[in-house]
Enzyme design. Structure first.
Site, PDB file in Angstrom:
ATOM      1  N   ASP A  21       0.239  10.882   3.527  1.00  0.00           N
ATOM      2  CA  ASP A  21      -0.660  10.752   2.588  1.00  0.00           C
ATOM      3  C   ASP A  21      -1.444   9.606   3.379  1.00  0.00           C
ATOM      4  O   ASP A  21      -0.810   9.783   5.099  1.00  0.00           O
ATOM      5  CB  ASP A  21      -0.121   9.440   1.344  1.00  0.00           C
ATOM      6  CG  ASP A  21      -0.726   9.306  -0.132  1.00  0.00           C
ATOM      7  OD1 ASP A  21      -0.851  10.005  -0.890  1.00  0.00           O
ATOM      8  OD2 ASP A  21      -0.889   8.712   0.266  1.00  0.00           O
ATOM      9  N   LYS A  60       6.760   8.859  -4.557  1.00  0.00           N
ATOM     10  CA  LYS A  60       5.483   8.246  -3.903  1.00  0.00           C
ATOM     11  C   LYS A  60       6.341   7.226  -3.032  1.00  0.00           C
ATOM     12  O   LYS A  60       7.121   6.799  -3.653  1.00  0.00           O
ATOM     13  CB  LYS A  60       4.727   7.393  -4.350  1.00  0.00           C
ATOM     14  CG  LYS A  60       3.473   7.275  -3.195  1.00  0.00           C
ATOM     15  CD  LYS A  60       2.530   9.134  -3.248  1.00  0.00           C
ATOM     16  CE  LYS A  60       1.273   9.121  -2.737  1.00  0.00           C
ATOM     17  NZ  LYS A  60       0.950  10.407  -2.385  1.00  0.00           N
TER      18      LYS A  60
END
Ligand code: GLU
Length: 412
Positions: free
Chosen positions: A148, A108
């Site tokens: 995201d 991430k």
């Protein structure tokens, strides 16, 4: 209430105990390998604003595990992004990709920024700087970013363009791209559609019919889940976002609400419903938390009326709230299953980029639904056999798969 990282780690530990991994695989350091990321990349990016002055941003990319394939996961732009949050999100990606059987590990990225405070040119400079700094760490077979919260196809296009200035042109370096740049049909809608797909499976299991849906968060995930419900004739009776909450017991006109949001920046003041003071305890049969972590807590879980919760966001339910919901017999479809549609179609995009052959949207959706239904059935089966929640069942399945790969890879 622990931090999201503490919560994520403690559930991995609990799962390892349940599966007696320590006893079965002595010396494999499974807990350590699952709870400490492979690589933590942190840097500061200095960007020139349109006024000419400079601003410095905190940037992160966490590569959690590549046991099952290249690192994979989105990039978040949000003012509350910090190291622990990105670490937790990266760990969840490792579990998510394992659970839905795609050949990736987990990662991430994030930048501590409110993207609404920057102009498009400032954002482009920031994204290009971020990409340039990571050019040796990302790549189609190394680490593949995606959108995201706070990022979209636009940012992915900049990443792709910046990357190709420094490395061979490779569409598969990033997913969630615009269609014209090798993006997949159905990627933008995929997370929301996946949430609805798993909701339909869970509703069937509970025997729910003619149910109403409340959605928290009206970004990419929440609004596409709402649109999909609307298209299927399922009534969305309440929606909330950071600007406010709106309810209409007869069902909200979702396409009109999306138009309102696009024109005004949020759902507040939407004329097709009434404002709502307390969203989580508003009447609805199914609740889709599609905003951020820690939204359903010990403070509001008891008041929830829904019988089914499907987690569109990552980590929206705290462990304390989970216990309260379990005691109230509320079924929770966990995030790593419910919102996996996004990364599944990211995988399809990457496959299409490698093949140079692009699929019809119907093919994308059918393949997505097949995978999610299969994953749901496996999670349900494991949870029933082990007499645990769907969340615990999903963690068991994901962890077993990762550990199997760790063992198969050997120790040299
Ligand atoms: N950011 C999304 C997630 O949390 C998608 C990640 C991806 O497509 O790689 O699952």
């Amino acid at each position: 209430m622990g931090t999201v990282l503490e919560n994520a780690i403690s559930l991995v530990q609990k799962t390892a105990d349940l599966l007696t991994l320590g006893k079965r695989y002595p010396g494999m350091q499974i807990i350590e390998r699952m709870t400490i990321p492979d690589k933590v990349i942190m840097f500061r990016a200095t960007v020139q604003l349109d006024t000419g002055s400079l601003k410095v941003f905190n940037c992160y990319r966490i590569q959690h595990s590549d046991v099952l394939g290249p690192y994979k996961g989105g990039i978040r732009f949000h003012p509350e992004v910090d190291l622990d949050e990105v670490k937790a999100l990266a760990l969840w990606m490792t579990l998510k990709t394992a659970l839905v059987d795609i050949p990736y590990g987990g990662a991430k990225g994030g930048i501590t920024v409110d993207p609404k405070t920057l102009t498009p040119t400032e954002l482009e400079r920031l994204v290009r700087k971020y990409t340039f700094r990571l050019v040796n760490d990302i790549g189609p077979n190394i680490d593949i970013p995606a959108p995201d919260m706070g990022t979209s196809a636009r940012e992915m296009a900049w990443i792709f363009d910046e990357y190709r200035k420094h490395r061979d042109s490779a569409y598969g370096v990033v997913t969630g791209k615009p269609i014209a740049l090798g993006g997949s049909l159905g990627r933008k809608e995929a997370t929301g559609r996946g949430v609805v797909c798993t909701m339909l499976e869970a509703a069937k299991e509970l025997g729910l019919e003619n149910y109403t849906v409340g959605i928290q968060g009206f970004g990419n995930v929440g609004s596409h889940a709402a649109l999909d419900c609307h298209a299927r004739g399922i009534k969305v009776t309440g929606v909330s976002d950071i600007t406010g909450s709106v309810q209409n017991p007869d069902g909200l006109d979702i396409p009109a609400m999306i138009k309102h949001r696009d024109q005004t920046g949020g759902i507040e003041g939407f004329p097709g419903g009434k404002p709502l003071a307390d969203f989580t305890s508003a009447p609805c049969d199914v609740l889709l938390p599609c905003a951020k972590e820690n939204m359903i807590t010990a403070d509001n879980a008891a008041g929830i009326k829904a019988k089914l919760i499907v987690e569109g966001a990552n980590g929206p339910t705290t462990p304390e709230a989970d216990q309260i919901l379990e005691s109230k017999n509320v079924l929770v479809v966990p995030d790593i299953l419910a919102n996996a549609g996004g990364v599944i179609v990211s995988y399809f995009e990457w496959v299409q980029n490698r093949e140079g052959f692009y699929w019809e949207e119907e093919d994308v959706n059918n393949r997505l639904f097949t995978r999610l239904r299969k994953a749901y059935a496996c999670v349900r089966d494991t949870a029933t056999r082990k007499k645990v929640s769907l969340r615990q069942g999903a963690y068991c399945l994901a962890l077993e798969k990762i550990v199997r790969a760790m063992v198969d890879r050997g120790v040299q």
